[in-house]
Design an enzyme around this catalytic site. Structure first.
Site: not given
Length: 218
Positions: A88, A151, A181
């Site tokens: 991430d 995300k 996400k």
């Protein structure tokens, strides 16, 4: 949602700077008991022995994103070498704010090159710090650069974490092609279910056990 279904959407997360190796081991053990999809830990904690069926995720450029692209790429390469199945990355928000979108796309692509499939790349856009047009632009850059997910948040930015409005906009922009996400401030079953209803396909949470307890036994 059924408990087991919700659990398989969760990245069970521990990113506090003071987390110890013992804390991470406890997180991994709890992840196996909860049946979550993945654990997400700081790159300094890798490698991590995760239970069977639980993926290992980490973060790069965390939490500010304000480092040189080559540094993020090198950090990502090391994370994969250390056993991360998912990375991430935090974008450089200044590139969005200044409209330097080609540079942002190249930054993400540089990390993507070090996180080859089947490893998964998620791009943290820090949605609470962006306006709607900036959210859309960041998502489009992530898609162009070959990311697997966008995300919402690190959970560390003073502007806040995930919102259903941001998740909805991200889904409208890249949903069906990229995963979404939601992460940052998800501490109740109601909030988790709202995020999923508006397009989230993964949830980043440190309060996973409490949320799953709300969801019941099945």
């Amino acid at each position: 949602m059924q408990r087991t279904e919700l659990a398989r959407l969760i990245d069970h997360t521990l990113l506090t700077p003071q987390a110890t190796s013992a804390d991470v081991a406890a997180l991994a053990a709890e992840a196996g008991e909860l049946g979550v999809y993945a654990i997400c830990v700081s790159p300094s904690q890798l490698p991590v022995a995760a239970p069977t069926g639980v993926q290992v995720a980490t973060v790069v450029g965390f939490p500010s994103g304000a480092v040189k692209p080559g540094v993020k790429a090198a950090e990502a390469a090391r994370a994969v070498a250390d056993g991360a199945a998912e990375v991430d990355m935090v974008i450089n928000l200044a590139l969005v704010k200044e409209g330097r979108l080609d540079e942002l796309t190249r930054e993400i692509a540089g990390v993507r090159a070090e996180v080859p499939a089947p490893a998964v790349l998620k791009v943290i856009i820090e949605s609470a710090a962006l306006d709607d047009a900036e959210i859309v632009a960041a998502c489009r850059c992530a898609e162009e650069a070959g990311a697997d997910f966008v995300k919402t948040s690190t959970g560390f930015h003073p502007a806040g974490g995930a919102s259903v409005e941001a998740v909805r906009l991200m889904h409208e922009t890249v949903g069906g092609r990229l995963g979404i996400k939601a992460s940052g401030g998800i501490r109740s079953l109601e909030t988790a279910e709202a995020m999923v209803a508006d397009g989230a396909t993964r949830l980043g949470m440190s309060a996973s056990a409490a949320v799953l307890d709300e969801a019941g036994l099945f």
